[in-house]
Design a protein around this motif. Structure first.
Motif, PDB file in Angstrom:
ATOM      1  N   ARG A 248       0.857  -1.224   0.015  1.00 18.49           N
ATOM      2  CA  ARG A 248       0.005   0.120   0.025  1.00 18.49           C
ATOM      3  C   ARG A 248       0.775   1.321   0.115  1.00 18.49           C
ATOM      4  O   ARG A 248       2.098   1.274   0.539  1.00 18.49           O
ATOM      5  CB  ARG A 248      -0.923   0.220   1.317  1.00 18.49           C
ATOM      6  N   ALA A 249       0.325   2.288  -0.554  1.00 19.06           N
ATOM      7  CA  ALA A 249       0.991   3.507  -0.552  1.00 19.06           C
ATOM      8  C   ALA A 249       0.866   4.348   0.850  1.00 19.06           C
ATOM      9  O   ALA A 249       0.213   3.664   1.497  1.00 19.06           O
ATOM     10  CB  ALA A 249       0.594   4.564  -1.614  1.00 19.06           C
ATOM     11  N   ALA A 250       1.514   5.177   1.083  1.00 25.51           N
ATOM     12  CA  ALA A 250       1.551   6.089   2.240  1.00 25.51           C
ATOM     13  C   ALA A 250       0.290   6.666   2.608  1.00 25.51           C
ATOM     14  O   ALA A 250      -0.092   6.366   3.965  1.00 25.51           O
ATOM     15  CB  ALA A 250       2.601   7.128   2.334  1.00 25.51           C
ATOM     16  N   ASP A 251      -0.710   6.966   1.735  1.00 24.80           N
ATOM     17  CA  ASP A 251      -1.916   7.007   2.154  1.00 24.80           C
ATOM     18  C   ASP A 251      -3.041   5.869   2.002  1.00 24.80           C
ATOM     19  O   ASP A 251      -4.448   6.103   1.975  1.00 24.80           O
ATOM     20  CB  ASP A 251      -2.556   8.248   0.865  1.00 24.80           C
ATOM     21  N   GLY A 252      -2.551   4.740   2.325  1.00 21.39           N
ATOM     22  CA  GLY A 252      -3.329   3.671   2.407  1.00 21.39           C
ATOM     23  C   GLY A 252      -3.925   3.068   0.939  1.00 21.39           C
ATOM     24  O   GLY A 252      -4.431   2.008   0.913  1.00 21.39           O
ATOM     25  N   ARG A 253      -3.499   3.604   0.062  1.00 16.52           N
ATOM     26  CA  ARG A 253      -4.001   3.028  -1.269  1.00 16.52           C
ATOM     27  C   ARG A 253      -3.412   1.712  -1.716  1.00 16.52           C
ATOM     28  O   ARG A 253      -2.295   1.635  -1.554  1.00 16.52           O
ATOM     29  CB  ARG A 253      -3.846   3.944  -2.335  1.00 16.52           C
ATOM     30  N   PHE A 254      -4.122   0.717  -2.170  1.00 14.35           N
ATOM     31  CA  PHE A 254      -3.469  -0.524  -2.625  1.00 14.35           C
ATOM     32  C   PHE A 254      -2.958  -0.509  -3.825  1.00 14.35           C
ATOM     33  O   PHE A 254      -3.564   0.095  -4.925  1.00 14.35           O
ATOM     34  CB  PHE A 254      -4.926  -1.391  -2.634  1.00 14.35           C
ATOM     35  N   ILE A 255      -1.602  -0.950  -3.755  1.00 13.91           N
ATOM     36  CA  ILE A 255      -0.624  -0.842  -5.042  1.00 13.91           C
ATOM     37  C   ILE A 255      -0.876  -2.244  -5.597  1.00 13.91           C
ATOM     38  O   ILE A 255      -0.796  -2.420  -6.890  1.00 13.91           O
ATOM     39  CB  ILE A 255       0.786  -0.652  -4.597  1.00 13.91           C
ATOM     40  N   GLY A 256      -0.686  -3.547  -4.830  1.00 15.81           N
ATOM     41  CA  GLY A 256      -0.570  -4.871  -5.518  1.00 15.81           C
ATOM     42  C   GLY A 256      -0.185  -5.782  -4.575  1.00 15.81           C
ATOM     43  O   GLY A 256       0.297  -5.216  -3.331  1.00 15.81           O
ATOM     44  N   ILE A 257      -0.005  -6.850  -4.857  1.00 16.26           N
ATOM     45  CA  ILE A 257       0.658  -7.923  -4.087  1.00 16.26           C
ATOM     46  C   ILE A 257       1.940  -8.259  -4.446  1.00 16.26           C
ATOM     47  O   ILE A 257       2.096  -8.598  -5.837  1.00 16.26           O
ATOM     48  CB  ILE A 257      -0.239  -9.159  -4.037  1.00 16.26           C
ATOM     49  N   CYS A 258       2.981  -8.190  -3.832  1.00 19.58           N
ATOM     50  CA  CYS A 258       4.352  -8.854  -3.842  1.00 19.58           C
ATOM     51  C   CYS A 258       4.518  -9.964  -3.529  1.00 19.58           C
ATOM     52  O   CYS A 258       4.191 -10.577  -2.449  1.00 19.58           O
ATOM     53  CB  CYS A 258       5.304  -7.611  -3.503  1.00 19.58           C
ATOM     54  N   ASP A 259       5.536 -10.853  -4.462  1.00 20.02           N
ATOM     55  CA  ASP A 259       5.872 -12.061  -4.177  1.00 20.02           C
ATOM     56  C   ASP A 259       6.592 -12.295  -2.679  1.00 20.02           C
ATOM     57  O   ASP A 259       6.412 -13.116  -1.907  1.00 20.02           O
ATOM     58  CB  ASP A 259       6.440 -12.737  -5.216  1.00 20.02           C
ATOM     59  N   ALA A 260       7.713 -11.479  -2.790  1.00 24.68           N
ATOM     60  CA  ALA A 260       8.479 -11.501  -1.436  1.00 24.68           C
ATOM     61  C   ALA A 260       9.028 -10.131  -1.022  1.00 24.68           C
ATOM     62  O   ALA A 260       9.307  -9.172  -2.090  1.00 24.68           O
ATOM     63  CB  ALA A 260       9.526 -12.185  -1.695  1.00 24.68           C
ATOM     64  N   VAL A 261       9.123  -9.494   0.264  1.00 29.61           N
ATOM     65  CA  VAL A 261       9.365  -8.138   0.751  1.00 29.61           C
ATOM     66  C   VAL A 261      10.426  -8.307   1.642  1.00 29.61           C
ATOM     67  O   VAL A 261      10.171  -8.968   2.632  1.00 29.61           O
ATOM     68  CB  VAL A 261       8.061  -7.673   1.117  1.00 29.61           C
ATOM     69  N   TYR A 262      11.422  -7.461   1.788  1.00 24.35           N
ATOM     70  CA  TYR A 262      12.299  -7.002   2.914  1.00 24.35           C
ATOM     71  C   TYR A 262      11.799  -5.845   3.299  1.00 24.35           C
ATOM     72  O   TYR A 262      12.259  -4.630   2.594  1.00 24.35           O
ATOM     73  CB  TYR A 262      13.836  -7.086   2.261  1.00 24.35           C
ATOM     74  N   ARG A 263      11.002  -5.638   4.095  1.00 16.81           N
ATOM     75  CA  ARG A 263      10.364  -4.309   4.602  1.00 16.81           C
ATOM     76  C   ARG A 263      11.245  -3.367   5.108  1.00 16.81           C
ATOM     77  O   ARG A 263      11.202  -2.185   4.751  1.00 16.81           O
ATOM     78  CB  ARG A 263       9.239  -4.844   5.943  1.00 16.81           C
ATOM     79  N   ARG A 264      12.419  -3.746   6.082  1.00 14.23           N
ATOM     80  CA  ARG A 264      13.246  -2.787   6.655  1.00 14.23           C
ATOM     81  C   ARG A 264      14.131  -1.956   5.355  1.00 14.23           C
ATOM     82  O   ARG A 264      14.317  -0.854   5.532  1.00 14.23           O
ATOM     83  CB  ARG A 264      14.165  -3.359   7.519  1.00 14.23           C
ATOM     84  N   GLN A 265      14.527  -2.742   4.360  1.00 13.75           N
ATOM     85  CA  GLN A 265      15.107  -2.212   3.189  1.00 13.75           C
ATOM     86  C   GLN A 265      14.396  -1.661   2.262  1.00 13.75           C
ATOM     87  O   GLN A 265      14.668  -0.891   1.311  1.00 13.75           O
ATOM     88  CB  GLN A 265      16.098  -3.305   2.813  1.00 13.75           C
ATOM     89  N   ARG A 266      12.903  -1.842   2.187  1.00 14.59           N
ATOM     90  CA  ARG A 266      12.057  -1.488   1.278  1.00 14.59           C
ATOM     91  C   ARG A 266      12.344  -2.261  -0.075  1.00 14.59           C
ATOM     92  O   ARG A 266      12.398  -1.110  -1.224  1.00 14.59           O
ATOM     93  CB  ARG A 266      12.079   0.412   1.213  1.00 14.59           C
ATOM     94  N   VAL A 267      12.772  -3.290  -0.097  1.00 17.76           N
ATOM     95  CA  VAL A 267      13.176  -4.020  -1.324  1.00 17.76           C
ATOM     96  C   VAL A 267      11.946  -5.090  -1.686  1.00 17.76           C
ATOM     97  O   VAL A 267      11.688  -5.893  -0.655  1.00 17.76           O
ATOM     98  CB  VAL A 267      14.474  -4.645  -1.262  1.00 17.76           C
ATOM     99  N   ALA A 268      11.463  -5.028  -2.789  1.00 19.76           N
ATOM    100  CA  ALA A 268      10.504  -6.073  -3.219  1.00 19.76           C
ATOM    101  C   ALA A 268      11.004  -7.174  -4.227  1.00 19.76           C
ATOM    102  O   ALA A 268      11.760  -6.678  -5.038  1.00 19.76           O
ATOM    103  CB  ALA A 268       9.180  -5.581  -3.723  1.00 19.76           C
TER     104      ALA A 268
END
Length: 329
Positions: A248-268
């Motif tokens: 989701r974007a900062a405003d809560g808008r749904f962007i899509g579904i990613c297969d794998a995510v490293y949240r802290r590094q902001r890498v999908a």
């Protein structure tokens, strides 16, 4: 020069017994015609036209579907002459439950099981086995008696590798999503606890491999290639990513579904099969999603089978480089 065979009666299905055909006035000579296969004694199959050789036929999803269909056609043919109380295990059972197929399973004998003291079936194209009732739960799928999804997986511990068991296990525990991306946990085939219980049955063959696979099975891998990518990355020393993540974007808008995510590094990490390039709808959806992720401050690493498979996969290098470009916050 042989004459063209006349049509078979409409009432006969794709597979049928010789006795059923003869009862409808089909001659024994007609049952030996070129458009009829004889996979088992007393059983017949209408012969299919060979699949085309185009690029689409060679894509993984198409190959998977062809292997599954061939296994189920053959299983249904044998079911018409199978001994009472028998049921399918092995590749045919996996096919019945819609699990990922492997090309080497094509053309192998069907694994047909009975409970002791019944005699295991024998004959061309069949591998008969005896399985104690405590080792397997039998169910019916589209008219076929098969091991249920959980025990079908557990019975594979004696003949599949650990990684192959992980691929099947991931497929069993994944939570399907509908066309709008909404998760449906009620549709998943099994839970990790159910797989553990099946593994723990006393005298389970292949228990060591099943136990090792259980440690690697995760909820969230939606395809065999996604499972393979996760195994390749973690074995290279990279941390485990979160899987099947709603972005989701900062405003809560749904962007899509990613297969794998490293949240802290902001890498999908996105694992792309052939359909990502052959489907215009999927291609355009991907472009929109990647643009939205970039605008939200995410770096996307796109991987294909070329990056994931082989003796020296490039996926770990690509993902590691992306993680190093984005130190932890």
């Amino acid at each position: 020069m042989t004459s063209r065979a006349g049509p078979l009666p409409e009432g006969l299905g794709e597979s049928f017994t010789c006795a059923e055909a003869i009862a409808r006035d089909v001659t024994r000579r007609r049952l030996r015609a070129a458009d009829v296969e004889a996979p088992f004694r007393g059983a017949r199959l209408r012969r299919e036209e060979p699949a085309g050789d185009g690029d689409a036929a060679a894509e993984p999803l198409a190959l998977d579907g062809r292997i599954r269909r061939a296994l189920l056609r053959t299983a249904r043919a044998y079911a018409s002459v199978a001994p009472a109380g028998s049921f399918f295990v092995g590749a045919a059972a996996l096919a019945a439950h819609g699990l990922p197929m492997r090309s080497e399973w094509s053309g192998r004998p069907l694994s047909v099981a009975v409970h002791p003291p019944a005699h295991a079936p024998r004959g061309r194209g069949v591998r008969g086995v005896k399985i104690s009732p405590r080792m397997v739960t039998v169910c019916e799928v589209d008219g076929l008696r098969v091991a249920d999804a959980v025990t079908a997986w557990a019975l594979c511990g004696s003949w599949l590798s650990c990684d192959q068991l992980v691929v099947l296990g991931d497929a069993l525990v994944c939570v399907p999503r509908d066309e709008r991306g909404r998760p449906h946990p009620e549709r998943r085939r099994a839970t990790l606890d159910e797989l553990r219980q099946a593994t723990g049955v006393p005298w389970r063959r292949g228990r060591e491999r099943l136990t090792a696979a259980l440690e690697l099975i995760r909820v969230g891998s939606m395809s065999p290639l996604e499972t393979e990518s996760r195994l390749v990355l973690t074995r290279a020393g990279l941390p485990e990513p979160d899987l099947d993540v709603e972005m989701r974007a900062a405003d809560g808008r749904f962007i899509g579904i990613c297969d794998a995510v490293y949240r802290r590094q902001r890498v999908a990490v996105e694992v792309e099969g052939s359909h990502h390039r052959t489907s215009d709808r999927q291609w355009n959806r991907d472009l929109d999603k990647y643009a939205a992720l970039a605008a939200a401050g995410w770096e996307v690493v796109r991987l294909t089978s070329r990056h994931i498979r082989g003796s020296s996969p490039q996926a770990p290098h690509l993902v590691r480089a992306a993680l190093e470009r984005h130190p932890r916050g």
